[in-house]
Design a protein around this motif. Structure first.
Motif, PDB file in Angstrom:
ATOM      1  N   VAL A 231      15.012 -26.132  45.320  1.00 42.72           N
ATOM      2  CA  VAL A 231      14.813 -26.404  43.888  1.00 42.72           C
ATOM      3  C   VAL A 231      14.402 -25.141  43.157  1.00 42.72           C
ATOM      4  O   VAL A 231      14.852 -24.874  42.031  1.00 42.72           O
ATOM      5  CB  VAL A 231      13.761 -27.516  43.697  1.00 42.72           C
ATOM      6  CG1 VAL A 231      13.334 -27.618  42.238  1.00 42.72           C
ATOM      7  CG2 VAL A 231      14.311 -28.855  44.165  1.00 42.72           C
ATOM      8  N   THR A 232      13.563 -24.326  43.807  1.00 38.65           N
ATOM      9  CA  THR A 232      13.122 -23.073  43.202  1.00 38.65           C
ATOM     10  C   THR A 232      14.306 -22.173  42.871  1.00 38.65           C
ATOM     11  O   THR A 232      14.419 -21.647  41.751  1.00 38.65           O
ATOM     12  CB  THR A 232      12.165 -22.336  44.164  1.00 38.65           C
ATOM     13  OG1 THR A 232      10.952 -23.082  44.269  1.00 38.65           O
ATOM     14  CG2 THR A 232      11.843 -20.949  43.661  1.00 38.65           C
ATOM     15  N   VAL A 233      15.206 -21.997  43.835  1.00 39.19           N
ATOM     16  CA  VAL A 233      16.391 -21.158  43.607  1.00 39.19           C
ATOM     17  C   VAL A 233      17.285 -21.770  42.539  1.00 39.19           C
ATOM     18  O   VAL A 233      17.752 -21.072  41.622  1.00 39.19           O
ATOM     19  CB  VAL A 233      17.182 -20.973  44.916  1.00 39.19           C
ATOM     20  CG1 VAL A 233      18.451 -20.165  44.664  1.00 39.19           C
ATOM     21  CG2 VAL A 233      16.325 -20.279  45.958  1.00 39.19           C
ATOM     22  N   GLY A 234      17.522 -23.082  42.622  1.00 40.49           N
ATOM     23  CA  GLY A 234      18.405 -23.738  41.670  1.00 40.49           C
ATOM     24  C   GLY A 234      17.884 -23.686  40.249  1.00 40.49           C
ATOM     25  O   GLY A 234      18.650 -23.425  39.306  1.00 40.49           O
ATOM     26  N   LEU A 235      16.587 -23.950  40.064  1.00 44.70           N
ATOM     27  CA  LEU A 235      16.005 -23.903  38.721  1.00 44.70           C
ATOM     28  C   LEU A 235      16.094 -22.507  38.120  1.00 44.70           C
ATOM     29  O   LEU A 235      16.460 -22.347  36.954  1.00 44.70           O
ATOM     30  CB  LEU A 235      14.547 -24.360  38.768  1.00 44.70           C
ATOM     31  CG  LEU A 235      14.250 -25.844  38.590  1.00 44.70           C
ATOM     32  CD1 LEU A 235      12.746 -26.087  38.693  1.00 44.70           C
ATOM     33  CD2 LEU A 235      14.760 -26.334  37.248  1.00 44.70           C
ATOM     34  N   ALA A 236      15.737 -21.508  38.915  1.00 46.95           N
ATOM     35  CA  ALA A 236      15.775 -20.137  38.405  1.00 46.95           C
ATOM     36  C   ALA A 236      17.199 -19.732  38.030  1.00 46.95           C
ATOM     37  O   ALA A 236      17.444 -19.171  36.959  1.00 46.95           O
ATOM     38  CB  ALA A 236      15.200 -19.172  39.438  1.00 46.95           C
ATOM     39  N   GLY A 237      18.158 -20.026  38.924  1.00 49.11           N
ATOM     40  CA  GLY A 237      19.546 -19.677  38.632  1.00 49.11           C
ATOM     41  C   GLY A 237      20.072 -20.403  37.407  1.00 49.11           C
ATOM     42  O   GLY A 237      20.772 -19.808  36.571  1.00 49.11           O
ATOM     43  N   ALA A 238      19.749 -21.688  37.274  1.00 52.46           N
ATOM     44  CA  ALA A 238      20.197 -22.463  36.114  1.00 52.46           C
ATOM     45  C   ALA A 238      19.584 -21.920  34.822  1.00 52.46           C
ATOM     46  O   ALA A 238      20.257 -21.857  33.781  1.00 52.46           O
ATOM     47  CB  ALA A 238      19.837 -23.936  36.302  1.00 52.46           C
ATOM     48  N   PHE A 239      18.308 -21.529  34.871  1.00 56.05           N
ATOM     49  CA  PHE A 239      17.639 -20.967  33.694  1.00 56.05           C
ATOM     50  C   PHE A 239      18.325 -19.684  33.250  1.00 56.05           C
ATOM     51  O   PHE A 239      18.617 -19.495  32.069  1.00 56.05           O
ATOM     52  CB  PHE A 239      16.172 -20.705  34.023  1.00 56.05           C
ATOM     53  CG  PHE A 239      15.344 -20.280  32.848  1.00 56.05           C
ATOM     54  CD1 PHE A 239      14.812 -21.219  31.976  1.00 56.05           C
ATOM     55  CD2 PHE A 239      15.088 -18.935  32.604  1.00 56.05           C
ATOM     56  CE1 PHE A 239      14.040 -20.827  30.887  1.00 56.05           C
ATOM     57  CE2 PHE A 239      14.317 -18.537  31.527  1.00 56.05           C
ATOM     58  CZ  PHE A 239      13.788 -19.484  30.662  1.00 56.05           C
ATOM     59  N   TYR A 240      18.579 -18.789  34.200  1.00 57.03           N
ATOM     60  CA  TYR A 240      19.283 -17.552  33.875  1.00 57.03           C
ATOM     61  C   TYR A 240      20.625 -17.840  33.189  1.00 57.03           C
ATOM     62  O   TYR A 240      20.935 -17.304  32.124  1.00 57.03           O
ATOM     63  CB  TYR A 240      19.565 -16.752  35.160  1.00 57.03           C
ATOM     64  CG  TYR A 240      18.407 -15.985  35.738  1.00 57.03           C
ATOM     65  CD1 TYR A 240      17.538 -15.243  34.952  1.00 57.03           C
ATOM     66  CD2 TYR A 240      18.199 -15.989  37.123  1.00 57.03           C
ATOM     67  CE1 TYR A 240      16.496 -14.526  35.511  1.00 57.03           C
ATOM     68  CE2 TYR A 240      17.159 -15.265  37.696  1.00 57.03           C
ATOM     69  CZ  TYR A 240      16.305 -14.534  36.882  1.00 57.03           C
ATOM     70  OH  TYR A 240      15.274 -13.815  37.441  1.00 57.03           O
ATOM     71  N   CYS A 241      21.435 -18.674  33.842  1.00 52.85           N
ATOM     72  CA  CYS A 241      22.786 -18.925  33.346  1.00 52.85           C
ATOM     73  C   CYS A 241      22.780 -19.608  31.988  1.00 52.85           C
ATOM     74  O   CYS A 241      23.591 -19.289  31.105  1.00 52.85           O
ATOM     75  CB  CYS A 241      23.565 -19.769  34.356  1.00 52.85           C
ATOM     76  SG  CYS A 241      23.930 -18.909  35.906  1.00 52.85           S
ATOM     77  N   LEU A 242      21.870 -20.564  31.788  1.00 56.14           N
ATOM     78  CA  LEU A 242      21.802 -21.299  30.529  1.00 56.14           C
ATOM     79  C   LEU A 242      21.471 -20.377  29.366  1.00 56.14           C
ATOM     80  O   LEU A 242      22.139 -20.393  28.321  1.00 56.14           O
ATOM     81  CB  LEU A 242      20.760 -22.409  30.633  1.00 56.14           C
ATOM     82  CG  LEU A 242      20.600 -23.311  29.399  1.00 56.14           C
ATOM     83  CD1 LEU A 242      21.856 -24.137  29.187  1.00 56.14           C
ATOM     84  CD2 LEU A 242      19.386 -24.223  29.560  1.00 56.14           C
ATOM     85  N   VAL A 243      20.430 -19.560  29.517  1.00 55.07           N
ATOM     86  CA  VAL A 243      20.017 -18.676  28.426  1.00 55.07           C
ATOM     87  C   VAL A 243      21.076 -17.613  28.164  1.00 55.07           C
ATOM     88  O   VAL A 243      21.368 -17.277  27.004  1.00 55.07           O
ATOM     89  CB  VAL A 243      18.655 -18.027  28.735  1.00 55.07           C
ATOM     90  CG1 VAL A 243      18.284 -17.010  27.666  1.00 55.07           C
ATOM     91  CG2 VAL A 243      17.574 -19.102  28.829  1.00 55.07           C
TER      92      VAL A 243
END
Length: 473
Positions: free
Chosen positions: A241-253
């Motif tokens: 979840v840690t990796v997924g959340l961070a990656g999703a945050f980067y891509c979204l912004v």
């Protein structure tokens, strides 16, 4: 030795891990990366990197669920191989984490210099062409001492502070996305690439390697496993979840940044997401993006400081560093000596300033990549050596961690090979790499060899008995 006090629940552990991954430079470097790789290359490259790093995280999830003890890779390396591999893993991570922490000592003040008058006054000295100013250094020292003091009585207060800061970052990111998608147009982002299919695929593939370095902090969760009261099976999921959340945050912004104004225009600006929203007519959101950069630096500092102390603790337990560093506070159950050691090293390097510490920061990417490879190798070795261990969380498919390790090896190769765009600076960064390795070899040679069973018993605590009953004869 007594265990650490288990006080971290799932939410603060996720916040520590995810906020420890999300740094500050990506907010600024969007312009540079849009120019070099196109918007599609950066965004899709980050998405692919998230998948590959998740493959590595699978191995860490399996090992952490089997051995939820402080130190992460130090424990895994000792169990799977021997004290030499354990020392190498701990020494690599100590070098990487301390380099980042020392860099943050002066970079926070330098970053705040954009909005706080007087930060760039009272010049003290110049190192590698960068002048260190008294207010900048004083702020960094104050933050380091404050983080040290917060963690003296336990990791929980710092974790909840991390959660609060992460919640602010997440909220700002969602607002940036909502405004970017709501007021921008798809035409600003599309096409995501400026060239043909082959060129676009090449730019995406080339960005995967530097993008993997954006996601290096996920192993904080394994290092802090002993501080958590999260069930072992869920611990493996938290890492993913840690990796997924961070990656999703980067891509979204970043996608919202490409959406709000034409991404080609953002590529010509200086400060990525910040300038993109300023140019779109949203000055408050431009400075909100700047706030994300500041908070990302602070949350990374919090997470890495605690993680470094736990690595030092584990190495002390195994006799890889002086055993006194493993002593816990009799009342608070915290590794206070390891915390003091971490603070001393961070401040001892922090005075060098950003100019010199950029060299240390770059070499840290090599250390982390090597630690990843050791972590994945440890998972496969543990499976062979302890076939009946049956960890609560299993890495599936089994070949996935190996794929991640291959990509991590590529990151190291591109960093060491000259002229790749990711290459270390010659000769200074190569000299730092060799000096850290030589210092590690010298320290390891001076350590007093302990009985492996005794060291494992100290590292694993109550898990030791389970381990001995599952060993392949």
């Amino acid at each position: 030795m007594p265990p650490l006090r288990s006080s971290l629940g799932t939410v603060p552990l996720v916040a520590l891990g995810t906020a420890g991954v999300i740094g500050s430079s990506w907010i600024y470097t969007g312009s540079e990366f849009f120019s070099a790789y196109d918007a599609g290359g950066e965004i899709l490259g980050l998405a692919l990197a998230t998948v590959f790093v998740s493959c590595i995280a699978l191995a860490y999830g399996e090992l952490a669920s089997a051995f939820p003890r402080a130190g992460g890779e130090v424990v895994f390396g000792y169990v799977a191989f021997n004290r030499g591999v354990a020392f190498a893993a701990g020494w690599l991570l100590t070098g990487a984490y301390v380099s980042s922490l020392a860099f943050y000592v002066t970079s926070l003040g330098a970053l705040l210099g954009d909005v706080v008058p007087g930060m760039a006054t009272v010049a003290l000295y110049t190192v590698n062409g960068t002048t260190v100013h008294l207010p900048v250094l004083a702020l960094g020292v104050t933050v380091a001492v404050f983080v040290f003091a917060v963690n003296w009585r336990g990791v929980s207060p710092g974790a909840w502070a991390q959660f609060a800061l992460f919640a602010v970052m997440l909220t700002i990111g969602l607002v940036l996305a909502a405004v970017g998608f709501g007021h921008g147009t798809a035409g600003n982002a599309w096409p995501l690439f400026s060239g043909g299919l082959a060129e676009s695929a090449g730019r995406t593939a080339r960005f995967v390697l530097p993008a993997m370095t954006f996601l290096t902090g996920f192993s904080l969760v394994t290092v802090l496993a002993e501080d958590s009261r999260v069930p072992p099976r869920r611990l493996g999921r938290v890492i993913l979840v840690t990796v997924g959340l961070a990656g999703a945050f980067y891509c979204l912004v970043l996608l919202a940044t490409a959406w709000v104004i034409p991404w080609q225009r953002t590529a010509s600006l200086d400060r990525g997401t910040i300038d993109a929203f300023l140019a779109a007519g949203f000055p408050a959101l431009g400075w909100a993006a700047y706030t994300v950069a500041v908070l990302g630096l602070v949350t990374s500092f919090l997470g890495l400081f605690v993680a470094t102390s736990r690595i030092v603790l584990a190495m002390g337990r195994a006799g890889l560093l002086p055993s006194g560093l493993a002593r816990l506070h009799p009342r608070y159950g915290t590794p206070t000596r390891a915390l003091v050691f971490t603070l001393a090293v961070v401040l001892g390097l922090g005075w060098l300033g950003e100019g010199a510490l950029t060299w240390f920061l770059d070499t840290g990417g090599v250390y982390v990549g090597l630690a990843w490879v050791l972590g994945v190798a440890s998972m496969y070795r543990v499976r062979r050596t302890y076939p009946h261990l049956d960890p609560p969380f299993r890495a599936r498919p089994s070949a996935a961690p190996a794929l991640g390790a291959v990509l991590a090896t590529c990151v190291i190769a591109f960093t060491l090979w000259p002229g790749t765009g990711m290459s270390l600076v010659w000769p200074w960064e190569h000299a730092i790499l060799l000096a850290w390795a030589a210092l590690g070899v010298a320290l390891y040679a001076r350590t007093r060899r302990a009985d492996d069973d005794a060291a494992l018993r100290t590292l694993l605590g109550s898990r030791y008995d389970t381990l001995t009953t599952t060993r392949r004869e």
